[in-house]
Design a protein around this motif. Structure first.
Motif, PDB file in Angstrom:
ATOM      1  N   GLY A   1      82.325  82.367  36.215  1.00 19.65           N
ATOM      2  CA  GLY A   1      82.351  81.510  35.041  1.00 19.65           C
ATOM      3  C   GLY A   1      83.520  80.555  35.151  1.00 19.65           C
ATOM      4  O   GLY A   1      83.726  79.903  36.181  1.00 19.65           O
TER       5      GLY A   1
ATOM      6  N   ARG B   1      75.466  92.681  29.018  1.00 13.40           N
ATOM      7  CA  ARG B   1      75.911  91.566  28.182  1.00 13.40           C
ATOM      8  C   ARG B   1      75.764  91.890  26.701  1.00 13.40           C
ATOM      9  O   ARG B   1      76.620  91.521  25.887  1.00 13.40           O
ATOM     10  CB  ARG B   1      75.117  90.301  28.526  1.00 13.40           C
TER      11      ARG B   1
ATOM     12  N   GLU C   1      78.769  91.780  23.973  1.00 16.84           N
ATOM     13  CA  GLU C   1      78.764  91.036  22.709  1.00 16.84           C
ATOM     14  C   GLU C   1      79.070  91.967  21.536  1.00 16.84           C
ATOM     15  O   GLU C   1      79.814  91.619  20.618  1.00 16.84           O
ATOM     16  CB  GLU C   1      77.410  90.357  22.506  1.00 16.84           C
TER      17      GLU C   1
ATOM     18  N   ASP D   1      86.075  86.322  25.700  1.00 14.52           N
ATOM     19  CA  ASP D   1      84.798  85.650  25.926  1.00 14.52           C
ATOM     20  C   ASP D   1      83.847  86.607  26.639  1.00 14.52           C
ATOM     21  O   ASP D   1      84.257  87.609  27.226  1.00 14.52           O
ATOM     22  CB  ASP D   1      84.998  84.387  26.771  1.00 14.52           C
TER      23      ASP D   1
ATOM     24  N   PRO E   1      77.772  83.793  29.208  1.00 15.31           N
ATOM     25  CA  PRO E   1      76.644  83.241  28.454  1.00 15.31           C
ATOM     26  C   PRO E   1      75.331  83.833  28.926  1.00 15.31           C
ATOM     27  O   PRO E   1      75.213  84.336  30.048  1.00 15.31           O
ATOM     28  CB  PRO E   1      76.724  81.746  28.757  1.00 15.31           C
TER      29      PRO E   1
ATOM     30  N   ALA F   1      73.621  83.921  32.707  1.00 17.22           N
ATOM     31  CA  ALA F   1      74.602  83.857  33.792  1.00 17.22           C
ATOM     32  C   ALA F   1      74.145  84.741  34.947  1.00 17.22           C
ATOM     33  O   ALA F   1      73.564  85.808  34.744  1.00 17.22           O
ATOM     34  CB  ALA F   1      75.971  84.298  33.290  1.00 17.22           C
TER      35      ALA F   1
ATOM     36  N   GLU G   1      82.508  71.551  29.172  1.00 17.51           N
ATOM     37  CA  GLU G   1      81.772  72.469  28.318  1.00 17.51           C
ATOM     38  C   GLU G   1      82.553  73.751  28.102  1.00 17.51           C
ATOM     39  O   GLU G   1      83.049  74.350  29.048  1.00 17.51           O
ATOM     40  CB  GLU G   1      80.406  72.825  28.957  1.00 17.51           C
TER      41      GLU G   1
ATOM     42  N   VAL H   1      82.991  77.740  27.489  1.00 13.96           N
ATOM     43  CA  VAL H   1      82.215  78.860  28.007  1.00 13.96           C
ATOM     44  C   VAL H   1      81.317  79.419  26.918  1.00 13.96           C
ATOM     45  O   VAL H   1      81.755  79.703  25.811  1.00 13.96           O
ATOM     46  CB  VAL H   1      83.173  79.973  28.505  1.00 13.96           C
ATOM     47  N   GLY H   2      80.044  79.591  27.273  1.00 16.14           N
ATOM     48  CA  GLY H   2      79.120  80.210  26.337  1.00 16.14           C
ATOM     49  C   GLY H   2      78.948  79.436  25.057  1.00 16.14           C
ATOM     50  O   GLY H   2      78.544  79.979  24.038  1.00 16.14           O
ATOM     51  N   GLY H   3      79.293  78.134  25.052  1.00 18.74           N
ATOM     52  CA  GLY H   3      79.123  77.329  23.849  1.00 18.74           C
ATOM     53  C   GLY H   3      80.203  77.561  22.811  1.00 18.74           C
ATOM     54  O   GLY H   3      80.091  77.117  21.692  1.00 18.74           O
ATOM     55  N   ARG H   4      81.319  78.271  23.167  1.00 18.35           N
ATOM     56  CA  ARG H   4      82.363  78.561  22.193  1.00 18.35           C
ATOM     57  C   ARG H   4      83.527  77.609  22.368  1.00 18.35           C
ATOM     58  O   ARG H   4      83.802  77.136  23.476  1.00 18.35           O
ATOM     59  CB  ARG H   4      82.854  80.001  22.337  1.00 18.35           C
TER      60      ARG H   4
END
Length: 708
Positions: free
Chosen positions: A22, A73, A77, A92, A95, A98, A297, A299-302
């Motif tokens: 990542g 994953r 989460e 984190d 995503p 991945a 970007e 990571v993972g949209g965060r």
């Protein structure tokens, strides 16, 4: 044992993984050669921020399994829901989609437990093992209070840092369990060796299994062997660890009990381990970039961490559910650094995911009553039910318990159900009526039961009256032993003007404070009569001028010998002992609901959904914050609540629950319940606190939100 690679080249991959994962660049391995591992653990640097993190990756034999990757994953989460000072902070998670799942923890420099033993040259001292046991037991207490089973405790999942241990590995045993039949080799790793013997591979893991795993990890820390029995342990550790390893799950101790026991005699990490951590920090220091990150970007949209967050350092502490002397002792044993708090990692402003959600048979018209932090009694117009807070399971429901007043929690796992001419003791766990007291029915020379005043363990104090020629003739306070079901004493109430007592009593410094009015109703002031709890002897009586006697739910006692009252747009404090007024505070809107107090801070919310924090010593405002949503209803009931630890303030308004930082009123998150079986057009319910969670009621639905 072979210690971790101290000279790993920052641009080179380790032997069984990539050099870049990542946004992170692997710089070192935390694994110990020859030690069976459940997962791979690496030190890595985020080139965007310079932060050094601990990465947990799947075991090499499972890395290519797409099914395991999804479960890995998902557990990663879910680990965001874990709170507590000894849980490794989650930075984190990989995503979705991945190639290789991973989870990043903010706790470097760190050594796994096998690496710490390697650095020390053998098993850790008994005093250090005790400190480790206290911290990990507290960690489990927090998780179990939130309804979570860790299912991943192993020597590799325990990280030792300069400011205490950190637990990782959440859910690794669950992630691999579905592959147990065809991947027996993996099950010989660290997690499998900490599972109870004879456990079926597909059986769900329970809280008691976490206790067994904790015992196995402490055996390893004290002996250097995961398969050593309790007989190999030092005398001071043998009994508590053997209890954890009991073949009978019910005989394994409660985490809180274990934490208190291990705290005695706990001491800091040995100098050899501290030196290894310092050396690791020197090899891999935090490097703040001189230019802004170029990676477009997150990571993972965060969102990326702020520059300020980076410069504060990578060794952030963790906050959670304190366990009194046990938690404080473990903290002192590992570090003398000041304890720092952190919020549960999530996107700012968003509420935490509910631990569970339950819809019952009817709308609930009373706030939940919490028994010992583990069971909630919920009550509607026609039914009463008990809900287990760990997982939201409804234990029982009854439609034939029709009380004439409020329930009262008693000792021995009972609650009191008042009704006409009698009262009953009902089991919290089963809902069964254990016994019924009918001697206070008002017949003949008998007193009649009026209302419960207060309860403490096996003692109950209640108001009773006497009927002569069909008329009530005064009131008395009765002290009643619940265990022996007998009256201990009764004390008449010296009133004038024919007034009656009403409202809740208060237990304070060996006295039961009986509420009422000092004389006639025309005086419109409030009083407390103090009776000795053992004998019923009158100790004192005080009246409080300006405190309304009209309603019984607008007064409360607070630390500092205070009586807090509120009426219309004013809240005021009187000295309980002297009756003198200390201060008065005015709000802009009318006050319809009770304030809450934690320490020296009082919080309350007015009709405009403005929440105030007031210093109880002087009546001065500390902060004020309005709700994000302003109701236009003619009658607006915004309530205030506190989390179990007092670290979060809640405001329940017509649309949602908002959470604030009690220190300065900074908003944390907003929660708007939605779904079937609830009040339409907004939020109408309650917020009640339990250890590690807030229980939110809206209509017929309950939610458990993890907090603190």
């Amino acid at each position: 044992m072979t210690p971790p690679n101290a000279d790993a080249h920052p641009e080179r991959s380790d032997q069984d993984g990539p050099s870049r994962i990542g946004p992170y660049r692997v710089v070192d391995t935390l694994d110990v050669q020859g030690h069976a591992e459940d997962a791979r653990r690496r030190l890595a640097r985020d080139d965007r921020t310079g932060r050094v993190v601990v990465l947990t990756l799947p075991h090499a034999s499972l890395a290519e399994d797409p099914g395991y990757a999804v479960r890995f994953r998902a557990e990663a989460e879910n680990s965001r829901r874990l709170t507590g000072r000894w849980t490794a902070p989650v930075l984190d998670v990989a995503p979705a989609g991945a190639d290789l799942p991973w989870i990043a923890h903010d706790c470097a420099p760190a050594l796994t437990l096998p690496a710490a033993l390697a650095a020390h040259g053998g098993p850790l001292p008994e005093s250090t093992v005790r400190a480790l046991g206290a911290a990990l037991a507290e960690c489990l207490a927090v998780a179990h209070a939130n309804g979570l089973v860790h299912a991943g405790i192993s020597p590799g999942s325990v990280l030792l840092t300069l400011d205490g241990p950190r637990l990782t590995g959440y859910g690794l045993a669950r992630a691999v369990s579905l592959d147990a039949g065809r991947r027996a080799g993996v099950l010989h790793g660290a997690v499998s060796s900490t599972l109870p013997p004879g456990r079926h591979a597909d059986a769900p893991l329970r809280p008691q299994d976490d206790l067994y795993a904790l015992g196995a990890v402490l055996v390893y820390a004290a002996t250097g062997r995961i398969d050593a029995g309790p007989e190999a342990l030092p005398d001071g550790l043998r009994a508590p660890i053997a209890a954890c390893l009991s073949a009978v799950p019910a005989e394994r101790p409660e985490p809180r009990t274990l934490a208190r026991e291990f705290t005695t005699g706990a001491t800091p990490l040995p100098e050899s381990v501290r030196a290894a951590l310092a050396a690791q920090a020197a090899r891999h220091p935090v490097m703040v970039p001189l230019a802004p990150p170029t990676d477009p970007e997150p990571v993972g949209g965060r969102p990326r961490p702020s520059r300020r967050a980076v410069t504060l350092g990578a060794l952030a502490g963790a906050a959670g559910l304190a366990l009194g002397a046990a938690g404080a002792g473990a903290a002192r044993a590992f570090t003398d650094a000041p304890r720092r708090s952190r919020p549960v990692p999530r996107v700012r402003g968003t509420a935490p995911a509910p631990l569970w959600r339950l819809t019952v048979d009817e709308d609930l018209d009373h706030p939940p009553m919490i028994w010992r932090g583990s069971i909630a009694l919920v009550r509607g117009e026609q039914s009463v039910a008990a809900v287990r807070l760990r997982d939201g399971k409804q234990l029982w429901s009854r439609h034939d318990l029709w009380p004439t007043g409020n329930f009262t929690l008693l000792g021995r796992g009972l609650f009191l159900k008042p009704s006409n001419a009698e009262f009953s003791a009902v089991s919290v766990r089963t809902g069964k009526v254990v016994w019924t007291e009918r001697r206070y029915d008002g017949s003949g020379r008998h007193l009649f039961f009026d209302a419960a005043l207060a309860a403490d363990g096996d003692m109950l104090w209640f108001l009773a009256g006497k009927i002569v020629d069909g008329k009530e003739q005064g009131q008395v306070v009765v002290a009643y032993d619940v265990a022996r079901r007998r009256e201990l004493w009764k004390a008449p109430i010296p009133l004038t003007g024919g007034t009656e007592l009403s409202g809740q009593g208060v237990l304070r410094e060996g006295a039961v404070l009986v509420p009422g009015t000092p004389g006639t109703l025309s005086e419109k002031s409030w009083s407390y009569l103090a009776l000795d709890v053992r004998s019923g002897r009158k100790l004192w009586k005080r009246s409080y001028r300006g405190v309304s006697s009209v309603a019984e739910d607008i007064r409360m006692t607070a630390p500092g010998d205070l009586l807090i009252s509120y009426d219309q747009k004013a809240v005021q404090a009187h000295d309980l002992s002297s009756g003198e007024r200390r201060w008065r505070f005015t709000t802009e809107g009318y006050l319809y609901t009770a304030p809450v107090v934690h320490g020296r801070t009082l919080c309350l919310t007015d009709e405009n959904s403005d929440t105030y924090a007031i210093d109880t010593r002087h009546g001065e405002q500390r902060w004020r914050h309005g709700a994000a949503f302003r109701s236009i209803a003619p009658m607006r009931y915004s309530e205030t609540a506190l989390s179990h630890t007092g670290r979060t303030v809640f405001q329940r308004n017509d649309s949602e629950v908002e959470a604030f930082d009690p220190a300065d009123g900074t908003p944390r998150w907003r929660f708007a319940p939605a779904g079937s079986g609830q009040q339409s057009g907004g939020f109408s319910g309650y917020v009640t606190s339990a250890p590690g969670m807030a229980v939110v009621v809206n209509g017929a639905t309950l939610y458990a939100l993890p907090v603190d």
